[in-house]
Design a protein around this motif. Structure first.
Motif, mmCIF file in Angstrom:
data_model
loop_
_atom_site.group_PDB
_atom_site.id
_atom_site.type_symbol
_atom_site.label_atom_id
_atom_site.label_comp_id
_atom_site.label_asym_id
_atom_site.label_seq_id
_atom_site.Cartn_x
_atom_site.Cartn_y
_atom_site.Cartn_z
ATOM 1 N N VAL A 1 15.506 11.385 11.394
ATOM 2 C CA VAL A 1 14.074 11.658 11.341
ATOM 3 C C VAL A 1 13.572 11.361 9.933
ATOM 4 O O VAL A 1 14.126 11.864 8.948
ATOM 5 C CB VAL A 1 13.763 13.125 11.689
ATOM 6 N N LEU A 2 12.519 10.550 9.840
ATOM 7 C CA LEU A 2 11.902 10.245 8.550
ATOM 8 C C LEU A 2 10.542 10.929 8.489
ATOM 9 O O LEU A 2 9.706 10.766 9.377
ATOM 10 C CB LEU A 2 11.720 8.741 8.375
ATOM 11 N N VAL A 3 10.325 11.709 7.430
ATOM 12 C CA VAL A 3 9.075 12.434 7.231
ATOM 13 C C VAL A 3 8.402 11.891 5.979
ATOM 14 O O VAL A 3 9.051 11.691 4.949
ATOM 15 C CB VAL A 3 9.323 13.950 7.075
ATOM 16 N N GLU A 4 7.072 11.654 6.081
ATOM 17 C CA GLU A 4 6.340 11.157 4.916
ATOM 18 C C GLU A 4 5.021 11.889 4.761
ATOM 19 O O GLU A 4 4.310 12.124 5.740
ATOM 20 C CB GLU A 4 6.058 9.661 5.062
ATOM 21 N N GLN A 5 4.706 12.271 3.525
ATOM 22 C CA GLN A 5 3.410 12.861 3.218
ATOM 23 C C GLN A 5 3.041 12.507 1.784
ATOM 24 O O GLN A 5 3.790 12.771 0.856
ATOM 25 C CB GLN A 5 3.441 14.386 3.392
ATOM 26 N N SER A 6 1.888 11.860 1.633
ATOM 27 C CA SER A 6 1.383 11.481 0.300
ATOM 28 C C SER A 6 2.402 10.693 -0.511
ATOM 29 O O SER A 6 2.550 10.894 -1.718
ATOM 30 C CB SER A 6 0.946 12.728 -0.484
ATOM 31 N N GLY A 7 3.134 9.812 0.164
ATOM 32 C CA GLY A 7 4.093 8.968 -0.535
ATOM 33 C C GLY A 7 5.408 9.641 -0.847
ATOM 34 O O GLY A 7 6.279 9.037 -1.481
ATOM 35 N N VAL B 1 18.951 2.237 9.772
ATOM 36 C CA VAL B 1 18.181 3.293 9.122
ATOM 37 C C VAL B 1 17.746 2.850 7.726
ATOM 38 O O VAL B 1 16.583 3.000 7.341
ATOM 39 C CB VAL B 1 19.000 4.597 9.052
ATOM 40 N N VAL B 2 18.672 2.291 6.957
ATOM 41 C CA VAL B 2 18.340 1.826 5.607
ATOM 42 C C VAL B 2 17.278 0.736 5.671
ATOM 43 O O VAL B 2 16.303 0.746 4.904
ATOM 44 C CB VAL B 2 19.599 1.311 4.888
ATOM 45 N N SER B 3 17.441 -0.200 6.609
ATOM 46 C CA SER B 3 16.476 -1.282 6.762
ATOM 47 C C SER B 3 15.099 -0.742 7.139
ATOM 48 O O SER B 3 14.075 -1.188 6.596
ATOM 49 C CB SER B 3 16.963 -2.269 7.830
ATOM 50 N N TYR B 4 15.072 0.215 8.036
ATOM 51 C CA TYR B 4 13.785 0.778 8.466
ATOM 52 C C TYR B 4 13.086 1.471 7.301
ATOM 53 O O TYR B 4 11.881 1.308 7.097
ATOM 54 C CB TYR B 4 13.991 1.769 9.619
ATOM 55 N N LEU B 5 13.840 2.233 6.539
ATOM 56 C CA LEU B 5 13.236 2.938 5.406
ATOM 57 C C LEU B 5 12.671 1.958 4.385
ATOM 58 O O LEU B 5 11.583 2.177 3.828
ATOM 59 C CB LEU B 5 14.264 3.856 4.736
ATOM 60 N N LYS B 6 13.373 0.874 4.143
ATOM 61 C CA LYS B 6 12.875 -0.132 3.204
ATOM 62 C C LYS B 6 11.603 -0.781 3.723
ATOM 63 O O LYS B 6 10.669 -1.057 2.951
ATOM 64 C CB LYS B 6 13.954 -1.187 2.953
ATOM 65 N N GLU B 7 11.542 -1.018 5.031
ATOM 66 C CA GLU B 7 10.344 -1.595 5.628
ATOM 67 C C GLU B 7 9.143 -0.671 5.472
ATOM 68 O O GLU B 7 7.999 -1.131 5.391
ATOM 69 C CB GLU B 7 10.575 -1.871 7.117
ATOM 70 N N GLN B 8 9.390 0.628 5.430
ATOM 71 C CA GLN B 8 8.300 1.596 5.261
ATOM 72 C C GLN B 8 7.910 1.779 3.797
ATOM 73 O O GLN B 8 7.014 2.558 3.488
ATOM 74 C CB GLN B 8 8.709 2.950 5.850
ATOM 75 N N GLY B 9 8.581 1.075 2.922
ATOM 76 C CA GLY B 9 8.257 1.159 1.503
ATOM 77 C C GLY B 9 8.946 2.290 0.773
ATOM 78 O O GLY B 9 8.560 2.645 -0.354
ATOM 79 N N VAL B 10 9.971 2.867 1.385
ATOM 80 C CA VAL B 10 10.692 3.959 0.732
ATOM 81 C C VAL B 10 11.495 3.426 -0.453
ATOM 82 O O VAL B 10 12.255 2.464 -0.313
ATOM 83 C CB VAL B 10 11.637 4.659 1.720
#
Length: 439
Positions: free
Chosen positions: A105-111, A127-136
């Motif tokens: 589960v990835l949670v994001e709030q205000s960056g 998972v790593v690829s997805y997080l990078k795509e989201q700008g993490v």
């Protein structure tokens, strides 16, 4: 503390003396001759003065009533204004990644980002690829709910790929390789590690989350050592408790922690050993998400849990049928990346390829099929079949997928082809069904 108490009592006694003196003066003034007959309000005030400055039970002066009404209105207005100020003006996103038979589960709030579990080894790179795509770039928190491989492997991968502010994990040890890797990466990267206790609260941007389990860490337990949290943003809330079973659920109920939540991630992938009736009543979710692998050998989600979801009137979302799912909160309402599914087949029925007889499998699947991928690749053998559907083919791996499958987004355009027909035709042509979306 005793000194402070004495000072407080001394101040209270002085106030009583002053009040008594004021009351005596008021009484003498009101009783002087020539002042005329007292009005009803004055009579009340006179009686108050004679009784030492306090009104009798049930009595209230005109001035007090007016002041109370005025203050009450002002207080109400102030409270409403305060509530408006406290309501966040951004959004919170919670993404349940399709990691097969696992949780992530990835949670994001205000960056600010938090990762809760990471799925099994086969999905760690996803998972790593997805997080990078989201700008993490950095994770404020990583929560390892417990140390089962289908939760922990992806956590290890994420800790290698991203800097992390703090890891929250259960206080027990195990002898698995992935646990050793987990310990090693925390030590090598000098990441702060905490074993949280029930009631511990953390902030993520304008959101906050509170630990709700486990009540105690048991070195002989695994699933019931799961670190569970209740995530709150504005007036919306999410409950995520790893693989907590009925024993840990009962401990939560007995402890009195707040469980009522809008969204509940079904513990242990919808296992019959979790999500008890009493627990579901306490959570009272409007939506339940099941994170499970399509066609998994455990039968998750089970018929029992699916019936409980129906019984509580919650909308159902399933990664085994709908892929990665994101819900966004503005603090007052929730919006979903897919529509709730009406497919209540249990895991065994999905694995057996049983037809959905409970209704449509979800508007998201229908919409995804309508927006099928197109390319110049050849389709599989044509022909007429009794049951037809829209599929996406990977001409390289010889697998076919639902158009809503998360694997479709990862295909190379040259290997992607659209197909309209029956799954039997595709199998006869040498294609295998994707185990993730189970078309």
């Amino acid at each position: 503390m005793q000194t402070a108490g004495k000072q407080k009592n001394k101040k209270y006694n002085v106030n009583r003396i002053r009040s008594g003196a004021a009351a005596l003066c008021a009484a003498l003034f009101l009783l002087l001759p020539g002042c005329g007959a007292a009005s009803d309000g004055q009579a009340v005030r006179q009686q108050a003065a004679l009784s030492g400055g306090a009104l009798q039970d049930g009595q209230m002066s005109e001035q007090q009533m007016a002041e109370q009404q005025e203050n009450g209105e002002a207080s109400t207005a102030g409270t409403e204004g305060q509530r408006e100020e406290q309501m966040p003006d951004g959004t919170l996103s919670v993404t349940f990644l399709d990691v097969g038979q696992g949780n992530a589960v990835l949670v994001e709030q205000s960056g600010a980002y938090m990762l809760i579990d990471g799925g099994n080894r086969d999905y760690s790179s996803f998972v790593v690829s997805y997080l990078k795509e989201q700008g993490v770039e950095e994770l404020a928190y990583v929560i390892a709910s417990h140390y089962d491989a289908d939760h922990l492997n992806g956590v290890v991968g994420a800790l290698h790929a991203f800097s992390c502010g703090q890891v929250l994990a259960p206080d027990y040890v195990t002898d698995t390789r992935v646990y050793e890797s987990f310990e090693r990466v925390i030590k090598e990267q000098d990441i702060a590690l905490a074993y949280p206790a029930v009631g511990d609260t953390y902030t993520l941007g304008d959101a906050s989350f509170t630990v709700v389990c486990p009540e105690v860490y048991d070195p002989k337990e695994d699933n019931d050592n799961s670190v569970g949290i209740r995530l709150v943003y504005g007036n919306t809330s999410f409950l995520i408790c790893g693989d907590a079973g009925k024993a840990e659920e009962q401990a939560m109920l007995d402890s009195g922690v707040t469980l009522d939540s809008d969204v509940y991630l079904a513990s242990h992938h919808g296992s019959e050993g979790s999500s008890s009736e009493a627990f579901m009543r306490a959570v009272s979710p409007t939506a339940v998400v099941v994170s499970a692998g399509a066609g998994n050998s455990y039968g998750h989600p089970t018929r029992t849990v699916l019936n409980r979801v129906k019984a509580c009137g919650a909308a159902l979302y399933r990664t085994d049928l709908q892929g990665t799912i994101t819900v966004t909160s503005d603090g007052t309402s929730l919006s979903w990346s897919v529509d709730a599914t009406q497919d209540y087949r249990d895991g065994d029925e999905v694995a057996a390829g049983a037809a959905d007889t409970t209704g449509t499998s979800g508007a998201a699947d229908t919409a995804g099929s309508a927006a099928q991928a197109s390319s110049g690749g050849e389709t599989a053998a044509g022909g007429t079949a009794d049951v037809t559907g829209e599929y996406v083919l990977n001409t390289n791996t010889k697998k076919f997928h639902r158009s809503s499958c998360s694997s479709v987004a990862q295909m190379s355009p040259e290997n992607k082809a659209a197909f309209s027909g029956s799954r039997e035709e595709l199998i006869a042509a040498g294609y295998d069904p994707c185990k993730r979306c189970n078309p």
